[in-house]
Design an enzyme around this catalytic site. Structure first.
Site, PDB file in Angstrom:
ATOM      1  N   TYR A 414       0.854  -1.178   0.000  1.00 28.88           N
ATOM      2  CA  TYR A 414       0.000   0.000   0.000  1.00 28.88           C
ATOM      3  C   TYR A 414       0.896   1.237   0.000  1.00 28.88           C
ATOM      4  O   TYR A 414       1.416   1.640   1.049  1.00 28.88           O
ATOM      5  CB  TYR A 414      -0.905   0.033   1.229  1.00 28.88           C
ATOM      6  N   HIS A 496      -9.620   2.503  -0.144  1.00 28.91           N
ATOM      7  CA  HIS A 496      -9.373   3.431   0.956  1.00 28.91           C
ATOM      8  C   HIS A 496      -9.540   4.865   0.448  1.00 28.91           C
ATOM      9  O   HIS A 496      -8.737   5.741   0.757  1.00 28.91           O
ATOM     10  CB  HIS A 496      -7.964   3.236   1.525  1.00 28.91           C
ATOM     11  N   ASN A 543      -4.361   1.922   6.707  1.00 29.08           N
ATOM     12  CA  ASN A 543      -5.815   1.917   6.703  1.00 29.08           C
ATOM     13  C   ASN A 543      -6.353   3.144   7.440  1.00 29.08           C
ATOM     14  O   ASN A 543      -5.960   3.427   8.569  1.00 29.08           O
ATOM     15  CB  ASN A 543      -6.321   0.635   7.382  1.00 29.08           C
TER      16      ASN A 543
END
Length: 573
Positions: A414, A496, A543
């Site tokens: 990510y 996200h 996150n």
């Protein structure tokens, strides 16, 4: 209607159709109407009701967890006050049946009580200070957010041991990978004890789980709000648009989505009432567009539509703001490795035919394999890359047991905080939002950071004895692999999403990027606010759930501190 909590026996249709059980909107007014019961909406609704204000929280989807009378569950949960949303081992089921997704967002989103926090993996840790200090404007820096961080984590402590018996289960993959990270010089941390240690570090994943069940805002902020007489919750009630004259909002127009949903117009308290949009990056943007707020070309699409054209606010009252023009998401890149020590647990099979001993351990003791968040996450690791443009980019590595074989692990890179690429969303004639410009690797320095980060991680993982590479193959360069994955939503989406209604002091009506001001109030209005991931100027390190909870507490304070808007005041668009 007492409390307004509505029940549904199956997944709701989200088409806006009329149902026999629908309830006409009543004449009651509210000090605050909050649209969307996700990470931002639940928290802000609780804080506003705590202050003694009358609050209505609107959710377009059905109930979710057992606490709030959700009913979606496999047969082995019959007779319990548990649903699919409560049991960690069933979290991954959303990828099997898609319920309760939203059909009009263009990406997967949770249209259910709790929104994303009801359907996601419940990963949860304190934001890195850079998430605030690099991304956010004055007044929203890490020092400003410290007391709200403390407040959120006092209410939702989180845990890295979800089983009630204090044991960790299915740790074979974690143990295998962590030994390799240790050899590579990584430091083990407890994620929520070390928010600044997010470089060359790893941790057991932390979750908003308590006593073996999903916790988070649904089992904290929503529970306290719901206990108050000044709070009401309507589910199955889809907001079509806000009703306004100039810059002053008088209420919202809702459509029944099934169950006992509501239809009609619900008004705020005349003169002092406010509406807060918390429908998520896509849902909030759609509501703003349908309410005559956004870029003129997009508003013309709404004006020309068969559904909204006849009821849309007149063009002389449009507010031209860059809604949808600064969206961002983590750049997701999946790699896969295999190791003979990895054990794949059949979480999908647990839906209809769980292992008997595991089922009994969960039902009787809230312990065992079904307290493990599907599909067995961990470890979580963090690295940083010094970009070719001089900017630092943060990477979170999320490891899970799934892939092309029973001994495979998928590891998602990510690429997040510090990226400069941005995308855009708009609305179509059928009122569905869509991504028209994907925010992935549009900047050369972002792409190089993804390549450099992957190359480094391949070196770290190579220290694991017995590891074999699935993707990229051992002979494929990191650059070739990154270039082989299309920079599209289909290939890179981490879900996200942030940024469609960016916060800032640079008023978007006069050339700035901001849609809302430092109080989260929409520019050009006096009583319309946005409190969700839409306001984030950039993506977080990892996150974003915890950061949204924290931002919502902060926003509630800012909103409550404002003087009441003047009744009928009109802002020139």
């Amino acid at each position: 209607m007492a409390k307004g909590l509505l029940f549904l026996a199956a997944a709701a249709s989200l088409t806006g159709s009329t149902f026999a059980a629908c309830t006409p909107a009543d004449s009651k007014t509210y000090d605050y109407i909050v649209v969307g019961s996700g990470a931002g909406g639940i928290v802000v609704a609780d804080k506003l009701s705590e202050a003694g204000k009358s609050v209505l929280l609107l959710e377009r989807g059905p109930p979710s967890t057992g606490k709030f009378n959700g009913t979606q569950k496999p047969s082995w949960l019959s007779g319990t006050n548990l649903t699919r949303y409560d049991v960690p081992g069933l979290f991954n089921q959303i990828w099997a049946d898609g319920v309760p997704s939203c059909p009009d967002t263009g990406v997967q989103a949770g249209c259910v009580l709790g929104g994303g926090v009801a359907v996601n993996s419940a990963l949860y840790w304190k934001p890195h200070p850079d998430d605030w200090d690099v991304n956010f404007p004055t007044g929203w820096k890490s020092t400003d957010m410290a007391k709200y961080t403390d407040s959120v984590f006092s209410r939702i402590p989180g845990t890295y041991i979800p089983s009630k018996d204090g044991k960790l289960y299915l740790q074979q993959a974690y143990d295998t990978v962590s030994k390799g990270l240790d050899s590579a010089g990584f430091k083990y941390v407890v994620a929520n004890d070390a928010p600044t240690s997010k470089n060359m570090s790893y941790a057991h994943p932390a979750f908003y789980i308590a006593n073996g069940e999903r916790h988070g805002p649904l089992r904290s902020y929503l529970e306290t709000a719901y206990a108050r007489s000044n709070f009401a919750l309507y589910t199955d009630s889809n907001v079509r648009r806000v009703v306004r004259t100039g810059g002053h909002v008088t209420g919202v127009e809702v459509q029944c989505n099934g169950g006992n949903g509501h239809s009609g117009t619900i008004n705020v308290t005349p003169g002092t009432g406010r509406v807060i949009l918390a429908a998520g990056t896509f849902g909030t943007a759609r509501l703003l567009f349908r309410s005559g707020i956004g870029p003129t070309d997009i508003l013309n699409v709404v004006k020309g539509s068969s559904t909204d054209g006849s009821t849309m606010i007149s063009t002389d009252q449009w507010i031209n703001l860059p809604v949808g023009s600064n969206v961002n998401d983590h750049v997701g890149t999946d790699i896969q490795i295999s190791h003979p020590n990895v054990v794949n647990y059949d979480f999908y099979g647990a839906w209809s035919n769980p292992v008997s001993a595991d089922k009994d351990a969960y039902l009787n003791k809230r312990s065992g394999a079904l307290t493990v968040v599907a599909p067995n996450l961990g470890p979580i690791a963090w690295t940083m890359v010094n970009g070719t443009d001089g900017k630092v980019r943060h990477i979170q590595w999320q490891m899970r047991v799934e892939g092309r074989s029973n001994t495979a692990m998928t590891i998602t890179q990510y690429l997040g905080m510090g990226t400069t690429s941005r995308g855009k969303i708009d609305i179509q004639a059928n009122m569905n939002t869509r991504v028209v410009t994907a925010p992935y690797l549009r900047d050369a320095a972002d792409k190089q950071a993804a390549i450099d980060g992957l190359e480094a991680m391949r070196g770290y993982l190579s220290k694991i004895s017995g590891v074999s590479w699935i993707t990229p193959t051992a002979s494929q360069t990191s650059q070739a692999f990154i270039n082989s994955v299309p920079a599209t939503v289909a290939s890179r989406n981490s879900n996200h999403w942030v940024g469609s209604a960016t916060i800032g002091s640079d008023d978007g009506r006069t050339g700035g990027k901001a849609v809302v001001d430092l109080d989260t109030k929409v520019y050009g209005t006096d009583n319309l606010f946005v409190v969700d991931a839409s306001i984030f100027p950039g993506i977080t390190t990892g996150n974003p759930s915890a950061a949204i909870f924290i931002a919502a507490e902060k926003a509630a304070d800012r909103i409550l501190a404002l003087a009441a808007p003047a009744q009928g005041r009109r802002f020139k668009a």
